[in-house]
Scaffold this active site. Structure first.
Site, short mmCIF file in Angstrom:
data_model
loop_
_atom_site.label_atom_id
_atom_site.label_comp_id
_atom_site.label_asym_id
_atom_site.label_seq_id
_atom_site.Cartn_x
_atom_site.Cartn_y
_atom_site.Cartn_z
N GLY A 53 -5.98 12.94 -11.99
CA GLY A 53 -5.82 11.67 -11.46
C GLY A 53 -4.69 10.87 -12.29
N THR A 55 -1.38 10.78 -12.28
CA THR A 55 -0.39 10.11 -11.52
C THR A 55 -0.82 8.74 -11.20
OG1 THR A 55 0.54 12.19 -10.52
CG2 THR A 55 1.21 10.34 -9.49
N HIS A 79 -0.90 16.57 -21.24
CA HIS A 79 -1.97 17.39 -20.95
C HIS A 79 -2.52 18.03 -21.96
CE1 HIS A 79 -1.62 16.30 -16.79
NE2 HIS A 79 -0.66 17.02 -16.71
N ARG A 135 -12.29 14.15 -14.52
CA ARG A 135 -12.43 14.06 -13.14
C ARG A 135 -13.49 15.34 -12.80
NH1 ARG A 135 -8.04 15.06 -8.25
NH2 ARG A 135 -9.15 14.04 -6.68
N LYS A 151 -4.54 13.45 -1.45
CA LYS A 151 -5.55 12.53 -0.69
C LYS A 151 -6.22 11.63 -1.87
CE LYS A 151 -7.34 15.60 2.89
NZ LYS A 151 -8.51 16.29 3.00
N GLY A 152 -6.60 12.27 -3.06
CA GLY A 152 -6.90 11.40 -4.22
C GLY A 152 -8.58 10.88 -3.91
#
Length: 327
Positions: free
Chosen positions: A53, A55, A134, A157, A290-291
């Protein structure tokens, strides 16, 4: 000890460096960042495991920090971003003209890959500086971890959705489209810990444990929580970075306006995110899919899910961390 491994079936290499896997082309950037970066007390760093997530959170954090000056173009470390024209600066949010990955540049992929940006970062970047990574917590420079009051916003996530998103992202790369990378292959890599910036569980637990010990230093968030309670989570983030929403802003709907501006549907349909590249052969559009929460159910078999769940439950045992959507 450094070991090279060939990522089947391509010719892209990864490096096992101090028990973490890094893309070989950015390892020099990671090492330089570790040795040279000098954090400032006002710095805000967005950290995440890939495809968690990042972005979306870049857009949200940028909007929170710049909500009173979103039409102002800062040259600083965003030199490579196209500046809005003089006629549009007063009317357009910067997110409509610049992809989030350039507004919130990555230490390892962007800043330390560009000597000019390193210089800009250290000499002329406005405060607070907003950057991303990251890189696992253990690899961050001491100036971030111990020698400054800089703050880290970490987004996690559900690992099942991470796997599916990684699979789509890898197959979306221009130079990798000749390869048919199966979802089974990505499940194998993930479960073996043999994945960029992995193992996943070491990455997540590193920031999780630090957030428990130093909650003023690390804010640990779950992608799923922001989807479920967007307003509450956005207010939590704003308070953590030292820019809480005033009662007047809340009454005026500023929180909702930011969420609308940063919604995936809006970002995905902006020309700046449909065309162009964030770096060579990495197209902007592959960062916007999609997210959705729970999209893994459309791709992973029951046996794959059981395998991932078993490993995650074992690795997270005793940590107090869990993901509610793991079945």
């Amino acid at each position: 000890h450094t070991r090279l491994t060939n990522i089947r079936p391509s010719n892209i290499f990864r490096v096992l460096y101090q028990n973490c896997w890094f893309p070989s082309n950015i390892l020099p950037n990671v090492i330089t960042f570790q040795k040279q970066f000098e954090a400032k007390d006002e710095d805000i760093i967005l950290a995440s495991f890939p495809k968690s997530g990042c972005t979306w959170f870049k857009a949200l954090l940028f909007s929170i920090l710049n909500r009173n000056k979103h039409d102002h173009y800062n040259k600083s470390i965003h030199q490579q971003c196209p500046a809005p024209s003089s006629s549009s600066r007063g009317n357009q949010h910067l997110l409509t003209t610049t992809t989030p990955h350039l507004l919130v540049p990555s230490f390892e992929f962007t800043i330390y890959a560009n000597p000019e940006m390193i210089h800009e970062l250290s000499t002329r970047s406005p405060s607070p500086r907003l950057m991303s990574t990251h890189i696992p917590y253990a690899f961050l420079p001491d100036s971030i971890k111990h020698c400054s009051k800089s703050r880290i916003v970490y987004v996690s996530r559900n690992p099942l959705d991470v796997i599916v998103s990684l699979w789509h992202f890898a197959n979306g790369h221009a130079e990798r489209r000749l390869h048919d990378w199966s979802i089974e292959y990505f499940v194998d890599m993930f479960c073996g810990g043999d994945i960029n910036f992995g193992p996943y569980w070491d990455h997540v637990l590193g920031f999780w444990k630090e957030s428990l010990e130093r909650p003023e230093k690390v804010l640990f968030l779950k992608y799923e929580d922001l989807k479920k309670d967007s307003v509450g989570q956005l207010k939590k983030i704003a308070k953590f970075v030292g820019l809480p929403f005033s009662q007047e802003e809340e009454n005026d709907g500023v929180v909702e306006q930011i969420l609308e501006m940063c919604s995936l549907s809006k970002l995905k349909n902006l020309d700046v995110n449909k065309y162009g590249e964030v770096r060579p052969n990495v197209h902007n559009k592959i960062f916007f899919r999609k997210g959705q929460v729970g999209d893994w159910i459309n791709y992973l078999t029951p046996s794959m899910v059981e395998r991932v769940n078993m490993i995650i439950k074992q690795k997270f045992s005793g940590s107090g961390l869990s993901f509610s959507t793991l079945n």
